[in-house]
Design an enzyme around this catalytic site. Structure first.
Site: not given
Ligand code: AMP
Length: 288
Positions: A40, A42-43, A67, A153, A189
């Site tokens: 999304h 955020g990524h 995890q 993030g 997000l």
């Molecule tokens: P995930 O795919 O959920 O393991 O997240 C991968 C990376 O994206 C991690 O470093 C998260 O902290 C970051 N991340 C997830 N959601 C957001 C967001 N809304 N804003 C910024 N970074 C994010």
């Protein structure tokens, strides 16, 4: 010639460790973004930061089984590879690493990662083995990739905090944090938002806005009359009661913690409010 250029500019999709080594062994200015997919904005933000600061960018998509402290949660974690591929190609990411579980865990000789008692707070207290699994898989990734920078993030602040502390002395890789990207309604997000009903998404936005306002009001109160640690706890206790009643949610934890140490000593210190709660059985986390 034209086709050769297109081929060179195309994102390289890598599944095998041998192909990974071949593709990146000469790259010494590599930004790395580890993800679990279902990407999304955020990524996307982390990827763009990497593209600004590093010559090449590598994204991994790996839903890491170790995890998850709950098998059902692992099974139902949202996945959408075809959409992810499209997004990563549009963003002109250089490498996508898509390993299998066997590839990642075939090296059995790595030292086991454990948390100290003082680190078993917030999510570490409620998700047994979660961060051990996260740190173990990141250790494996960093060993394989040796990135110059890794982007994480603030949405998962405790994860970023532990990762930076664990790896800053061990590896040259710089762990960088990026701000939380939010939906228009205020909700952070998250891939898990895909599991929420429309109304629940609205509720999570309202909760986020309440906590953003709460943080502002605490700063104001503190500027007028210094608040001590006990008063912080009282404000949070009241907020917990109000949120539970108003939104009918089960709060796992809500705590004020020192931004730099994650200790509960927040008096006159920069702090964050951390929260984890269940909305119709979906566990969400955020911090403000
Ligand atoms: P995930 O795919 O959920 O393991 O997240 C991968 C990376 O994206 C991690 O470093 C998260 O902290 C970051 N991340 C997830 N959601 C957001 C967001 N809304 N804003 C910024 N970074 C994010």
């Amino acid at each position: 010639m034209f086709y050769l250029l297109i081929l060179l500019l195309q994102m390289k999709l890598i599944k095998q460790i041998t192909d990974l080594n071949k593709a990146i062994h000469k790259e010494n200015d590599l930004g790395f973004i580890p993800t679990m997919g279902c990407l999304h904005k955020g990524h996307e933000f982390l990827i763009k930061e990497s593209q600004k600061l590093c010559k090449k960018t590598l994204v991994s998509i790996f839903v890491n089984p170790t995890q998850f402290n709950n098998k059902e949660d692992y099974k139902t974690y949202p996945r959408n590879l075809s959409k992810d591929l499209k997004l990563l190609r549009n963003l002109r990411v250089d490498f996508l690493y898509l390993p299998s579980v066997d590839q990642i865990y075939r090296n059995k000789n790595l030292t086991k990662i454990t948390l100290k008692k003082s680190q078993k707070i917030l999510c570490a207290k409620y998700r047994k083995g979660h961060f051990e699994g996260v740190l173990d898989v990141l250790n494996r990734f960093i060993k394989l990739i040796s990135p110059k920078m890794m982007f994480m993030g603030e949405k998962d602040y405790q994860q970023y905090f532990l990762t930076r502390n664990f790896f800053s002395k061990k590896y040259k890789t710089k762990v960088c944090s990026c701000r939380t990207i939010r939906d228009l309604n205020g909700a952070a997000l998250s891939s898990r938002n895909k599991l929420l009903k429309k109304d629940d998404l609205k509720t999570s936005g309202q909760i986020a806005n309440k906590l953003i306002r709460l943080k502002r009001s605490i700063y104001k109160k503190n500027a007028i009359a210094n608040i001590n640690n006990k008063q912080y706890k009282e404000i949070i206790k009241k907020t917990r009661e109000n949120l539970t009643k108003k939104f009918n949610i089960r709060i796992e934890y809500i705590e004020c913690r020192n931004l730099h140490t994650l200790s509960t000593n927040v008096k006159n210190k920069p702090f964050k409010i951390f929260m984890s709660y269940y909305l119709n059985n979906i566990r969400l986390i955020d911090n403000f």
